[in-house]
Enzyme design. Structure first.
Site, PDB file in Angstrom:
ATOM      1  N   GLU A 186       0.802  -1.213   0.000  1.00  0.00           N
ATOM      2  CA  GLU A 186       0.000   0.000   0.000  1.00  0.00           C
ATOM      3  C   GLU A 186       0.842   1.273   0.000  1.00  0.00           C
ATOM      4  O   GLU A 186       0.419   2.295  -0.495  1.00  0.00           O
ATOM      5  CB  GLU A 186      -0.929   0.002   1.223  1.00  0.00           C
ATOM      6  CG  GLU A 186      -2.065   0.989   1.136  1.00  0.00           C
ATOM      7  CD  GLU A 186      -2.996   0.717  -0.026  1.00  0.00           C
ATOM      8  OE1 GLU A 186      -3.495   1.691  -0.598  1.00  0.00           O
ATOM      9  OE2 GLU A 186      -3.214  -0.458  -0.362  1.00  0.00           O
ATOM     10  N   GLU A 211      -7.297  -6.656  -8.656  1.00  0.00           N
ATOM     11  CA  GLU A 211      -8.449  -6.091  -7.948  1.00  0.00           C
ATOM     12  C   GLU A 211      -9.059  -5.027  -8.838  1.00  0.00           C
ATOM     13  O   GLU A 211      -8.371  -4.110  -9.284  1.00  0.00           O
ATOM     14  CB  GLU A 211      -8.056  -5.493  -6.594  1.00  0.00           C
ATOM     15  CG  GLU A 211      -9.258  -4.940  -5.820  1.00  0.00           C
ATOM     16  CD  GLU A 211      -8.888  -4.378  -4.457  1.00  0.00           C
ATOM     17  OE1 GLU A 211      -8.015  -4.978  -3.795  1.00  0.00           O
ATOM     18  OE2 GLU A 211      -9.452  -3.343  -4.070  1.00  0.00           O
ATOM     19  N   ARG A 251     -13.673   3.854 -10.230  1.00  0.00           N
ATOM     20  CA  ARG A 251     -12.338   4.357 -10.482  1.00  0.00           C
ATOM     21  C   ARG A 251     -11.695   3.524 -11.571  1.00  0.00           C
ATOM     22  O   ARG A 251     -12.062   2.357 -11.731  1.00  0.00           O
ATOM     23  CB  ARG A 251     -11.474   4.326  -9.204  1.00  0.00           C
ATOM     24  CG  ARG A 251     -11.185   2.945  -8.650  1.00  0.00           C
ATOM     25  CD  ARG A 251     -10.305   3.031  -7.429  1.00  0.00           C
ATOM     26  NE  ARG A 251     -11.076   3.348  -6.252  1.00  0.00           N
ATOM     27  CZ  ARG A 251     -11.564   2.429  -5.419  1.00  0.00           C
ATOM     28  NH1 ARG A 251     -11.350   1.153  -5.651  1.00  0.00           N
ATOM     29  NH2 ARG A 251     -12.255   2.759  -4.365  1.00  0.00           N
TER      30      ARG A 251
END
Length: 667
Positions: free
Chosen positions: A180, A256, A378
């Site tokens: 991340e 993802e 997104r």
């Protein structure tokens, strides 16, 4: 007629001929094939997105699982990716770790083990992936970073993979990399070494489960890293890749994607990216976050799953459009099939892909989703146009002898709401290697030689209903299969597990215990307190009672609460009405989880290692509370929030127990 008018007429005729006669597209394997197809999947976790699914009664729970995993029935998913629980908030809740503490191992916590076994039961060939979104605090050794001690982190992850096999006979195929904040090549190499040393050479690594860069460039420059990484996985790529990723020669996955409200626009988003992730980005697998929207609807990212199952108390669930859009590909392909090189965009908008098993079978999927009807959450979607068009496919090479194709059709109707999803229509004849089809906007077609497609169905589930107004749980362990968490509680910070008192249990033999004692390593801002929510977010007037037991002698503190208004990644700013009691003999009532806005406070006489019964009642603008049946205070004035969940928790990361939880929603 003047020259200007003549030009306009000729232009109109040309456009009519161009569109009405249509465009031609060759599907040919003579010049070689494209990349190998790896599948379409769903993601359970990141976090706690399947939390309510496990609490459904039969037959509804099995029906939901069939729509997700059963081949040639519903979505027929080919990949299941799950969170390796890390005791931390990772979007919509926390998932328990298999190692809360360094000397602790338990491979029966949570529900991901169960979910993987149910998926395998339906599809033995499904690909299984594990990815940690967070880690117990001990892995970071006091830091909010898992890679300061990469050997510890690698061993922790590998232990989960070994436990999956030893205790559940589950073979994990891939493991992802938590990335991340920044990319850590040293850890990836060490993870590969640890996997190999543990006899897990078959388990491959996906990296970096974030962006295309810097992983692509580093893989090109670092031969050892190149050998360690099998798949370049990216999140929300917008159907595009980068030149460096292609240069690596690695398989490219959208590991993802989606994360979009699952109405028909969400279905359109899914249809577009399933095709265009390969057409534009050469990505051979796409995984939806999330698998099933099975968490309270007022948590973040409501209904961002392939289907919706958020009411175990009623049995209601909804098979949303993304299930049937998935079926357009998954029911007529398998991992190991190969894309043709002849895939692409239609002249007048939309896209097409074609895949073969290299044994004569051919599947073609087309989509003509318009911009406004296929926007994903997104990234931003650039403008483009799609119009109705006639297309002609020419089947060449080994496909030239095909004489008929089965046809499955979906049409999103945003005007009259007469949407058709995954309808089997009349086969189309292939004449001299060619067939034509009129494509309207917002349509998905599958043309295939595969004949066993099916739009599976069950009788309608029970109607939707709110959470029961009267609810009790004595936390006695029950249920088959066994789950470590109590039904319908959604942990938002900390982990609340069933606990059996081995010494001096008294009347509280089986309880619910908060077990996280150290702040976890996480990318989400977990609260400083632990909290688990339950119930109906619209509840206003409410009475909650619970038996509580503080285990920390000097610093212990617990609460029950009503009108709790936030969870997920914003849990730190949660407000509501919180009744706290402490081991130092005090109490307070606050308007927030942080305990800063105090409505009332005083002496309670409470201490650790004694059971007490707390009762909190809120009606209108007034709140009152009892301790063991005696009033602590009455009619504290409050104004906001006006509604929310019930909850319980602790004042810090500490051990505490709860029993005999009860709710009465007041009319």
């Amino acid at each position: 007629m003047n020259i200007g008018n003549q030009c306009c007429v000729f232009l109109s005729i040309f456009l009519c001929i161009s569109i009405c006669l249509g465009e031609d597209y060759d599907l040919d394997d003579k010049t070689g094939l494209g990349r190998s197809f790896d599948g379409i999947g769903g993601l359970s976790g990141g976090g706690a997105t399947s939390r309510l699914l496990v609490n459904y009664a039969e037959p509804y729970r099995s029906q939901i699982l069939d729509y997700l995993f059963k081949p040639t029935f519903g979505a027929s998913l080919q990949i299941l990716k799950v969170e390796i629980g890390g005791d931390a908030q990772t979007t919509d809740g926390t998932e328990p770790s298999h190692m809360h503490y360094e000397d602790d191992e338990n491979y029966f916590r949570g529900y991901e083990w169960w979910l993987m076994k149910e998926a395998k039961k339906r599809n033995p060939n499904i690909t299984l992936i594990g990815l940690p979104w967070a880690f117990p605090g001990w892995v970071g050794n006091g830091e909010n970073w898992p890679y300061s001690f990469p050997d510890i982190t690698a061993s922790y992850v590998v232990s989960w993979i070994l436990g999956a096999k030893q205790y559940h006979d589950l073979d994990i195929d891939y493991v992802g990399i938590w990335n991340e904040r920044s990319f850590n090549s040293k850890y990836i190499k060490l993870l590969r070494y640890t996997l190999d040393k543990s006899g897990l050479e078959r388990v491959k690594i996906i990296a970096s489960d974030n962006l295309w860069e810097p992983i692509s460039s580093v893989v090109i420059a670092d031969k050892e890293l190149q050998d360690a990484v099998e798949i370049l996985g990216v999140h929300y790529p917008g159907t595009n890749t980068v030149p460096e990723a292609l240069k690596t020669g690695k398989k490219l996955w959208s590991s993802e994607d989606y994360s979009t409200f699952n109405d028909n626009v969400g279905g359109g988003c899914w249809a577009r990216i399933l095709n265009q992730n390969y057409v534009n980005g050469k990505m051979t697998a796409t995984i939806s976050w999330n698998l099933v929207s099975s968490y309270y609807e007022d948590l973040p990212f409501e209904r961002d799953g392939l289907m919706t199952a958020k009411e175990p108390w009623s049995g209601n669930y909804v098979v949303e459009s993304p299930i049937w859009i998935t079926a357009h590909t998954t029911q007529f392909t398998e991992p190991g099939w190969t894309y043709l090189q002849t895939v692409g965009h239609f002249t007048h908008g939309g896209s097409y892909v074609a895949l073969t098993d290299e044994r004569g079978n051919l599947t073609i999927i087309t989509e003509t989703m318009t911009h406004d009807h296929s926007v994903c959450i997104r990234p931003p979607l650039p403008s483009y146009d799609v119009t109705a068009q006639n297309v002609t496919f020419h089947l060449k090479g080994t496909f030239a002898s095909i004489s008929e194709l089965q046809v499955w059709h979906s049409k999103f109707d945003f005007k009259t709401n007469k949407t058709v999803l995954f309808q089997n229509i009349k086969p189309i004849k292939v004449t001299e290697g060619s067939f034509s089809i009129e494509l309207d906007v917002d349509e998905v077609y599958t043309f295939t030689t595969v004949r066993n497609g099916q739009r599976g169905s069950y009788p309608d589930p029970p109607p939707s209903a709110p959470f029961p107004k009267s609810y009790k749980d004595d936390f006695d362990v029950s249920g088959n299969p066994y789950f470590s968490e109590a039904p319908n509680f959604a942990d938002q910070t900390g982990v609340f597990e069933y606990f059996t008192n081995q010494t001096d249990p008294g009347p509280h033999v089986s309880t619910l215990r908060q077990v996280v004692t150290q702040r976890p390593v996480t990318w989400v801002a977990d609260a400083d307190q632990t909290i688990s929510v339950i119930g109906d977010y619209q509840w206003q007037d409410l009475m909650v009672s619970c038996d509580i037991y503080m285990e920390s002698v000097h610093t212990g503190g617990v609460f029950i609460a009503v009108r709790v208004n936030k969870g997920g990644g914003v849990v730190r700013s949660t407000r509501g009405v919180f009744l706290w009691v402490y081991a130092d003999g005090t109490y307070k009532v606050t308007n927030d989880l942080n305990g800063m806005t105090v409505l009332a406070e005083g002496m309670s006489g409470t201490r650790a290692r004694v059971w007490y019964t707390l009762t909190l009642t809120v009606k209108g603008n007034y709140a009152s509370a009892d301790l063991d049946g005696y009033p602590l205070w009455k009619n504290a004035v409050l104004w906001e929030p006006r509604h929310g969940w019930a909850a319980m928790g602790t004042s810090s990361f500490e051990l505490a127990q709860f029993d005999n939880f009860a709710i009465e929603a007041l009319l």
